[in-house]
Design an enzyme around this catalytic site. Structure first.
Site, PDB file in Angstrom:
ATOM      1  N   SER A 140       0.859  -1.192   0.000  1.00  0.00           N
ATOM      2  CA  SER A 140       0.000   0.000   0.000  1.00  0.00           C
ATOM      3  C   SER A 140       0.891   1.235   0.000  1.00  0.00           C
ATOM      4  CB  SER A 140      -0.860  -0.011   1.272  1.00  0.00           C
ATOM      5  OG  SER A 140      -1.452   1.255   1.484  1.00  0.00           O
ATOM      6  N   TYR A 153      -1.782  -0.598  10.825  1.00  0.00           N
ATOM      7  CA  TYR A 153      -1.977  -0.927   9.403  1.00  0.00           C
ATOM      8  C   TYR A 153      -0.746  -0.467   8.626  1.00  0.00           C
ATOM      9  CZ  TYR A 153      -3.606  -0.683   4.585  1.00  0.00           C
ATOM     10  OH  TYR A 153      -3.711  -0.820   3.212  1.00  0.00           O
TER      11      TYR A 153
END
Ligand SMILES: NC(=O)c1ccc[n+]([C@@H]2O[C@H](COP(=O)([O-])OP(=O)(O)OC[C@H]3O[C@@H](n4cnc5c(N)ncnc54)[C@H](OP(=O)(O)O)[C@@H]3O)[C@@H](O)[C@H]2O)c1
Length: 235
Positions: A140, A153
């Protein structure tokens, strides 16, 4: 090609399966996710829409080592040749280090880092034997830059990206390509209920198209990294 995709019952994983299935080459798919019902519906849908493919689905939780061992033994019972592995499974949990619940870091690292690490290690020996294959690690943009509410995360994505970069170096002499995918926001279930306009962010198919292109270069070319963001930038 024989294609393994984790977390393929929806979102990016499903979109990646779809784009390969759509090329009419009759690929064989091994898809996993935790929810059996949703996974089977996806498998049947793709098999129906693309009759030339061979679709295999199996429940597997990538945060559970035993579950992954069963998944890999099941795959090796059907084939010994892995052409593409997409380490995609993931859950999005926003939060902050200072006040998130105890145990969240372990949970996220189990999925993003240890899940990817162990599954890849289970599959690598067979790929190294034949000196071919392509591993896509879906990370990501949260692996590139810390941001507010990124919390574990973002930390886990940094870890997965680090794993992927190391693997790329290691696999060079074995003819195995490794590509790190670093997408910004793309509309999937992770975003449903967020109130975001789907047109403000990317489509899952956008990421799938880039992966498909990277998988179709000459053996001597490796796309190491793909960074994608919505046209208007991050949200
Ligand atoms: N969409 C975005 O904006 C975006 C941006 C950057 C990066 N990413 C990354 O892209 C990946 C896919 O995201 P997505 O947006 O497509 O998510 P999604 O729509 O929520 O789909 C996630 C998929 O992963 C599966 N999954 C979750 N945990 C799993 C586990 N422990 N073991 C096996 N399967 C598991 C889910 O099925 P079950 O729940 O049934 O297991 C589902 O099939 C993630 O790694 C995410 O971090 C997404």
């Amino acid at each position: 090609m024989n294609i393994i995709i984790t977390g393929a019952s929806k979102g990016l994983g499903k979109a990646i399966a779809e784009i390969f299935a759509d090329d009419n080459q009759g690929h064989t798919f091994f898809l996993c996710a935790r929810n059996k019902e949703v996974l089977e519906i996806t498998g049947k849908e793709l098999q129906h829409r693309f009759p030339r493919i061979n679709m295999y689905t199996k429940v597997c939780d990538v945060s559970d080592k035993e579950s992954m061992q069963e998944f890999v033994s099941w795959i090796f019972g059907l084939t010994n040749k892995i052409d593409i592995l997409v380490n995609n499974a993931g859950i999005f949990l926003p939060g902050s280090v200072h006040n998130e619940q105890d145990g969240v870091l372990e949970k996220m690292m189990d999925v993003y880092l240890y899940g990817t690490y162990h599954l890849t290690r289970l599959l690598l020996p067979k790929m190294m034997q034949v000196k071919s294959g392509h591993i896509f690690n879906i990370c990501s943009i949260a692996a590139l830059q810390a941001y507010n509410n990124g919390g574990t995360y973002s930390i886990s994505e940094f870890a997965k990206y680090g794993f992927s970069k190391n693997l790329r170096e290691e696999m060079k002499p074995y003819g195995i390509k490794v590509t790190h995918i670093l997408p910004g926001a793309a509309y999937t279930d992770s975003w449903s209920g967020s109130g975001i306009d789907p047109k403000r962010i990317m489509e899952a198919a956008d990421i799938a198209k880039m992966i498909y292109a990277a998988a179709h270069l000459s053996p001597q070319a490796c796309v190491e990294e793909i960074i994608m963001r919505p046209q208007l930038g991050d949200i």
